[in-house]
Every structure is written in structure tokens, then in C-alpha cells.
Design a protein around this motif. Structure first.
Motif, PDB file in Angstrom:
ATOM      1  N   VAL A 182     -74.202  37.362  79.697  1.00  0.00           N
ATOM      2  CA  VAL A 182     -72.946  38.155  79.707  1.00  0.00           C
ATOM      3  C   VAL A 182     -72.209  36.866  79.236  1.00  0.00           C
ATOM      4  CG1 VAL A 182     -71.262  39.267  81.412  1.00  0.00           C
ATOM      5  CG2 VAL A 182     -73.125  39.227  81.673  1.00  0.00           C
ATOM      6  N   ILE A 183     -72.137  35.487  79.983  1.00  0.00           N
ATOM      7  CA  ILE A 183     -71.489  34.900  79.418  1.00  0.00           C
ATOM      8  C   ILE A 183     -71.402  33.718  78.400  1.00  0.00           C
ATOM      9  CG2 ILE A 183     -71.153  32.384  79.689  1.00  0.00           C
ATOM     10  CD1 ILE A 183     -72.330  32.421  82.700  1.00  0.00           C
ATOM     11  N   GLY A 184     -72.812  33.700  77.619  1.00  0.00           N
ATOM     12  CA  GLY A 184     -73.148  34.085  76.145  1.00  0.00           C
ATOM     13  C   GLY A 184     -72.141  34.738  75.477  1.00  0.00           C
ATOM     14  N   TYR A 185     -71.763  36.142  75.807  1.00  0.00           N
ATOM     15  CA  TYR A 185     -70.991  37.092  74.931  1.00  0.00           C
ATOM     16  C   TYR A 185     -70.048  37.160  75.212  1.00  0.00           C
ATOM     17  CZ  TYR A 185     -74.893  39.884  74.010  1.00  0.00           C
ATOM     18  OH  TYR A 185     -75.809  41.066  73.709  1.00  0.00           O
ATOM     19  N   LEU A 186     -68.971  37.035  76.202  1.00  0.00           N
ATOM     20  CA  LEU A 186     -67.565  37.179  76.935  1.00  0.00           C
ATOM     21  C   LEU A 186     -66.926  35.282  76.352  1.00  0.00           C
ATOM     22  CD1 LEU A 186     -67.614  38.313  80.703  1.00  0.00           C
ATOM     23  CD2 LEU A 186     -66.502  38.750  78.178  1.00  0.00           C
ATOM     24  N   TYR A 187     -67.700  34.286  76.387  1.00  0.00           N
ATOM     25  CA  TYR A 187     -66.902  32.930  75.774  1.00  0.00           C
ATOM     26  C   TYR A 187     -66.519  33.189  74.452  1.00  0.00           C
ATOM     27  CZ  TYR A 187     -66.267  27.992  75.470  1.00  0.00           C
ATOM     28  OH  TYR A 187     -66.358  26.944  74.494  1.00  0.00           O
ATOM     29  N   PRO A 188     -67.392  33.123  73.783  1.00  0.00           N
ATOM     30  CA  PRO A 188     -67.094  33.301  72.141  1.00  0.00           C
ATOM     31  C   PRO A 188     -66.527  34.550  71.576  1.00  0.00           C
ATOM     32  CG  PRO A 188     -68.949  34.368  72.275  1.00  0.00           C
ATOM     33  CD  PRO A 188     -69.018  33.195  73.879  1.00  0.00           C
ATOM     34  N   LEU A 189     -66.130  36.057  72.293  1.00  0.00           N
ATOM     35  CA  LEU A 189     -65.654  37.090  72.564  1.00  0.00           C
ATOM     36  C   LEU A 189     -63.923  36.504  72.368  1.00  0.00           C
ATOM     37  CD1 LEU A 189     -65.308  39.856  71.448  1.00  0.00           C
ATOM     38  CD2 LEU A 189     -65.584  40.165  73.750  1.00  0.00           C
ATOM     39  N   LEU A 190     -63.591  36.078  74.150  1.00  0.00           N
ATOM     40  CA  LEU A 190     -62.235  35.453  74.184  1.00  0.00           C
ATOM     41  C   LEU A 190     -62.096  34.403  73.345  1.00  0.00           C
ATOM     42  CD1 LEU A 190     -63.203  35.155  78.622  1.00  0.00           C
ATOM     43  CD2 LEU A 190     -61.322  37.033  77.290  1.00  0.00           C
ATOM     44  N   ALA A 191     -62.402  33.535  72.949  1.00  0.00           N
ATOM     45  CA  ALA A 191     -62.616  32.353  72.057  1.00  0.00           C
ATOM     46  C   ALA A 191     -61.714  33.018  70.892  1.00  0.00           C
ATOM     47  CB  ALA A 191     -62.865  31.584  71.798  1.00  0.00           C
ATOM     48  N   GLY A 192     -62.474  33.956  70.079  1.00  0.00           N
ATOM     49  CA  GLY A 192     -62.260  34.100  68.796  1.00  0.00           C
ATOM     50  C   GLY A 192     -61.294  35.605  68.618  1.00  0.00           C
ATOM     51  N   THR A 193     -61.257  36.173  69.976  1.00  0.00           N
ATOM     52  CA  THR A 193     -59.801  37.056  69.785  1.00  0.00           C
ATOM     53  C   THR A 193     -58.551  36.578  70.180  1.00  0.00           C
ATOM     54  OG1 THR A 193     -60.369  37.933  72.170  1.00  0.00           O
ATOM     55  CG2 THR A 193     -61.428  39.407  69.988  1.00  0.00           C
ATOM     56  N   GLY A 194     -58.199  35.509  70.745  1.00  0.00           N
ATOM     57  CA  GLY A 194     -57.444  35.191  71.752  1.00  0.00           C
ATOM     58  C   GLY A 194     -56.469  33.718  70.930  1.00  0.00           C
ATOM     59  N   ALA A 195     -57.814  33.230  69.918  1.00  0.00           N
ATOM     60  CA  ALA A 195     -57.317  32.245  68.574  1.00  0.00           C
ATOM     61  C   ALA A 195     -56.977  32.641  67.084  1.00  0.00           C
ATOM     62  CB  ALA A 195     -58.209  31.212  68.826  1.00  0.00           C
ATOM     63  N   VAL A 196     -56.853  33.223  67.075  1.00  0.00           N
ATOM     64  CA  VAL A 196     -56.858  34.253  65.019  1.00  0.00           C
ATOM     65  C   VAL A 196     -56.589  35.555  65.819  1.00  0.00           C
ATOM     66  CG1 VAL A 196     -59.116  34.935  63.256  1.00  0.00           C
ATOM     67  CG2 VAL A 196     -58.947  32.935  64.452  1.00  0.00           C
ATOM     68  N   PRO A 197     -55.338  35.375  65.096  1.00  0.00           N
ATOM     69  CA  PRO A 197     -54.888  36.513  64.985  1.00  0.00           C
ATOM     70  C   PRO A 197     -55.694  38.356  64.574  1.00  0.00           C
ATOM     71  CG  PRO A 197     -53.170  34.748  63.635  1.00  0.00           C
ATOM     72  CD  PRO A 197     -54.912  34.821  63.105  1.00  0.00           C
ATOM     73  N   LEU A 198     -55.466  39.303  64.746  1.00  0.00           N
ATOM     74  CA  LEU A 198     -56.123  40.653  64.642  1.00  0.00           C
ATOM     75  C   LEU A 198     -55.859  41.530  63.563  1.00  0.00           C
ATOM     76  CD1 LEU A 198     -58.253  41.982  65.921  1.00  0.00           C
ATOM     77  CD2 LEU A 198     -56.201  43.430  66.980  1.00  0.00           C
ATOM     78  N   ASP A 199     -57.105  41.270  62.710  1.00  0.00           N
ATOM     79  CA  ASP A 199     -57.253  42.490  62.080  1.00  0.00           C
ATOM     80  C   ASP A 199     -58.532  43.030  61.900  1.00  0.00           C
ATOM     81  OD1 ASP A 199     -57.691  42.806  59.378  1.00  0.00           O
ATOM     82  OD2 ASP A 199     -57.750  41.519  58.037  1.00  0.00           O
ATOM     83  N   ARG A 200     -58.893  44.027  62.381  1.00  0.00           N
ATOM     84  CA  ARG A 200     -59.403  44.791  62.737  1.00  0.00           C
ATOM     85  C   ARG A 200     -60.742  44.875  62.177  1.00  0.00           C
ATOM     86  NH1 ARG A 200     -58.043  49.982  66.602  1.00  0.00           N
ATOM     87  NH2 ARG A 200     -60.245  50.254  66.691  1.00  0.00           N
ATOM     88  N   GLY A 201     -60.513  45.477  60.031  1.00  0.00           N
ATOM     89  CA  GLY A 201     -61.192  45.448  59.359  1.00  0.00           C
ATOM     90  C   GLY A 201     -62.028  44.230  59.119  1.00  0.00           C
TER      91      GLY A 201
END
Length: 475
Positions: free
Chosen positions: A249-268
Motif C-alpha cells: 500500500v505504501i509502495g503505491y500511495l507514495y509515488p502516486l501522491l508525488a506524481g499527481t501532486g507535482a506535475v500538471p495533470l494530463d490524463r491522456g
């Protein structure tokens, strides 16, 4: 229970003596944790589609909620039944004990096929992460040769034994998670928490979203098919599952929070392999190459862990007389040689499918197997409440049923959202199993192939006669 564990005696009132393992149990706690980690996860590689399908908020919520609904119940069931039946047929003997050998075989067929389909993902993910740096790997002969070469190399690791697999898993796990630790640290100055809250309920691909979450958080029961190779499984298996759940669970949430929080969203852009692009945006080319290398070794770890479970499962089924005796042959390293070869062949046949097609197909088959597993768990609680259980889920039978209601609802949702193509192909595969078991019994009757039951295993104590293929299932 002392430190050396106890002998596997089977269910009370069963005929036959306690089991004497065919080989010494060698897997200890730490290697087992990493094998479970790789059977279930292997890191955040492949979770990108959850953001592409539903946006950051639902992706984050999904990886918080689904472990409670699905991962924890499945891990608890695995801990109880895996210590109750510490042998390599794993979930097959669970179902056979509760429902009879016919349905035990169906469980084995569906879970093995699902596992092989799942294993076909890892060459695909491996090459998807490398193709941005090596465009030739995107298709054609270079990609085909890479798949064959990678499969052969990793199959050899499985041939050399579970001890090798366990320590390889530890080394690969540490290496594959380190760049995400760095990624999280370099992302901190650029994180905008508001980006985590982005959601558009009118633009959600629910099928892709649920399949991605489900695939990344299931297969906890796969470890049961190597429980016969674990040192002191009554203590080691439940603890390893507990630590592995937290780890995943930590191995998923940690990079997910970093990636979605630090980079402008482009869902494509959020599809398999996108974490390498995020690494380049946040840290530069060096971090991108590190993530790509981590993806490569992570897929190696997932491949060898999954193949271990699949091949030992076939060996365990042969030891129970469900498959021809040659599936029980061990190599000089104690590994299931024929099972490894069969599993590797299946991977090569399926590796031409796309990532999304593979995930949907294996999830569909896996769901059917889990329904049999849930039913068997409850029936064994009702029919054999006093059977030895070195670990017992700390709930009564009613509490266990309540625990499984949300998980069963999730299974129904995953099945209902499947495409017609995936449903037809998967149901066709299920139909093959329905006729394969009677066909094997016919082969056994004609003595065209040799079948035998390992005399060291305790008799499966069932409370009703095995159900024939053309008879209704009565429980």
C-alpha cells in the motif's frame, strides 16, 4: 507452537499420517515477504492507468479504500487456510476439501490460467518502460526476440530454486523502489495539494479504473501454492502477509501522491510507463533512466515470483492426483521442472496481447476463482470449526461473511464492467476446465498416463461426495 513449527497433520479424523515434506522448507520471513510483494505488486509500475481512467482523487481514494475492501480480507483468508493446509496445491486443496475434487480442479485451472495471463504482463510492461529510451523495442522483431530472451532468462532463475528466487526478489525489490524514494523527495517543492483533489465523475472509464486497481491489489493467495516450501508456515506465513500488505500500500500511495501532486495533470499521458516521464520532468534524464531500470528489474521480480506460484501449483495438483504424475517431477534443485516449462510456454503464447487486454482477461478468470475460494472458506468454518488452524481470522463465521460482502460486490462489479470480448474469451477458458477434468479422469481410467497421490499428504476430509460435472452443486 515452538520455533521449529509443528508437523502438518491435516484435518481431524482424516485418514493418513501427518505430512513429511518432500523437500526441506527453506523460505524464511524476509524472502517470503518480498516474494509476496512481487506476486501482488512489485512497485507502482502499472498503476498509471488509474489516473488516466479516473483522475487523481479517485486514484488515490482507490488505493486507500480497496486494500480494506479486498487486500486485507484476501490476505486474512490466505493466512488462515494457508496455515491450515501448508502444501503446494494451496487454494486448490482449500476448494477440494470444501467442495470436492472436481471443483478443486476447476479452481486450479482458473487460477493457473489467470496467473499465466498475469505473468504475460511483465514482458509487456518491461518493454513499455524501455521503449521511450530504445524505440526499436516498440514492436517488430526486436520486441519479439526481447520477450523470448527475457522469458528464458527468468525461467532459468525459477529452475534454480525458491531460495534463489527469494533472495533475487529482495535485491530487485530494494533497487526498484529506491528511485521512487528519490522521486518523492525531489517532488516536494513542486507539490500542489489541490492537484490531488481533481475529479470529473462524468469522465471516468470505470472498467479500466476498477481493473487497474483490482489487478494491482490482488493475488495475495498466490503465496499459498509455495506454502509447502516455507519454514514454519504457521508463524511465518501470517506475519509475512501482514508486513507485505503494509509494504504494498505504501509502495503505491507514495509515488502516486508525488506524481499527481507535482506535475500538471494530463490524463491522456497517464498510461503504463508514464512514471519514467514524470521522473524526467522532476529530476532529469538520470532519474528517468533509473526509473526505467527499476521497472525492468521489478518486472523481473514479478515474473519469477508469479512463475514460482504457478509451477508449484501444478506440482501440488499432481501430488494430489489431479494432474498426471510427471507434473510432480522435481529437478535436481527441487523445483517443479514440468510446471515451469508449461508456465513459460503459456507466457510466450499470451505476450502479444496488449496491457489492458491482459489485465481484463486475467481479472475475469481470477474473480471466478475467488468466488470459489470465499465459499470454501465459509464452508470450512461451518463444517469443520474445530479443525487445526495455526492462524485463525479473529472473527466468527458471521463476521467472516460480513467481511466478504464488500469483496464479493467488487467481484460482481469487475465482472459486470467487462467487455463482451473479454467475457466470451474468459468464459470459453472456464468451459475448457469443465471438460478437462473428466477428460483427465478418462485418461487415468484408460491408464494412458500415470496419476498418483503423494502418500505423505493427509487425506482431504470432505463432508459430501464429489460433485460430478453434470450434477448440480449442493452445499
Amino acid at each position: 507452537m515452538d520455533e521449529e513449527g509443528t508437523e502438518y497433520q491435516g484435518l481431524p479424523d482424516s485418514s493418513g499420517a501427518g505430512a513429511s515434506p518432500h523437500s526441506l522448507r527453506k523460505l524464511s520471513m524476509v524472502p517470503l515477504i518480498f516474494i509476496i510483494f512481487y506476486e501482488v505488486s512489485g512497485g507502482p509500475f502499472g498503476i498509471e492507468d488509474s489516473v488516466g481512467a479516473a483522475g487523481p482523487l479517485l486514484a488515490i481514494v482507490g488505493f486507500l479504500v480497496l486494500p480494506v475492501i479486498w487486500s486485507i480480507p484476501e490476505a486474512l483468508i490466505t493466512a488462515e487456510l494457508g496455515t491450515m493446509f501448508p502444501e503446494n496445491s494451496g487454494f486448490v486443496v482449500w476448494v477440494a476439501s470444501a467442495l470436492g475434487p472436481y471443483w478443486g480442479f476447476q479452481q486450479g485451472w482458473m487460477k493457473w490460467l489467470s496467473g499465466v495471463i498475469d505473468n504475460a504482463l511483465y514482458p509487456v510492461l518491461f518493454l513499455d518502460y524501455l521503449k521511450s529510451g530504445v524505440p526499436a523495442l516498440a514492436g517488430g522483431a526486436p520486441r519479439a526476440f526481447s520477450v523470448v530472451g527475457l522469458t528464458a532468462m527468468l525461467t532459468l532463475l525459477n529452475y534454480r530454486g525458491l531460495t534463489v528466487v527469494g533472495w533475487v526478489a529482495i535485491c530487485l525489490g530494494v533497487f526498484s523502489l529506491l528511485p521512487f524514494l528519490v522521486l518523492g523527495l525531489v517532488s516536494i517543492p513542486k507539490i500542489e495539494p489541490a492537484r490531488w483533489l481533481v475529479v470529473d465523475l462524468h469522465d471516468v472509464d470505470w472498467n479500466l479504473y476498477l481493473n487497474t486497481l483490482f489487478w494491482n491489489l490482488n493475488y495475495w493467495d498466490s503465496v499459498s501454492t509455495i506454502s509447502g516450501e516455507v519454514k514454519n508456515p504457521g508463524k511465518t506465513l501470517p506475519k509475512a502477509l501482514f508486513y507485505a500488505v503494509i509494504f504494498v500500500v505504501i509502495g503505491y500511495l507514495y509515488p502516486l501522491l508525488a506524481g499527481t501532486g507535482a506535475v500538471p495533470l494530463d490524463r491522456g499521458q497517464w498510461t503504463d510507463g508514464y512514471f519514467a516521464d514524470i521522473a524526467k520532468l522532476l529530476g532529469g534524464a538520470w532519474l528517468m533512466w533509473w526509473v526505467q531500470a527499476a521497472a525492468a528489474v521489478s518486472n523481473m521480480g514479478m515474473f519469477v515470483a508469479e512463475m514460482s506460484s504457478d509451477s508449484y501449483q501444478l506440482m501440488g495438483m499432481a501430488e494430489r492426483g489431479m494432474l498426471p504424475a510427471f507434473f510432480a517431477w522435481r529437478s535436481r534443485y527441487g523445483t517443479p521442472l514440468i510446471g515451469i516449462l508449461f508456465s513459460a510456454s503459456g507466457v510466450l503464447l499470451l505476450s502479444t496481447m496488449s496491457f489492458q487486454e491482459i489485465v481484463a482477461a486475467e481479472n475475469f478468470l481470477y474473480c471466478f476463482g475467488m468466488l470459489l475460494e470465499f465459499l470454501s472458506f465459509v464452508l470450512l468454518r461451518v463444517r469443520r470449526p474445530d479443525a487445526p488452524r495455526p492462524y485463525r481470522v479473529p472473527l466468527g463465521t458471521a463476521g467472516c461473511v460480513a467481511m466478504l460482502v464488500p469483496a464479493t460486490a467488487l467481484i460482481v462489479a469487475v465482472l459486470a464492467l467487462s467487455t463482451l470480448k473479454v467475457a466470451l474469451v474468459s468464459l470459453g477458458a472456464v468451459a475448457v476446465g469443465l471438460v478437462l477434468q473428466p477428460a483427465l479422469r478418462f485418461v487415468e481410467k484408460k491408464r494412458w498416463l500415470r496419476f498418483s497421490v503423494n502418500s505423505d499428504l493427509p487425506c482431504i476430509d470432505v463432508t459430501h461426495q464429489p460433485v460430478a460435472p453434470d450434477e448440480p452443486l449442493v452445499v
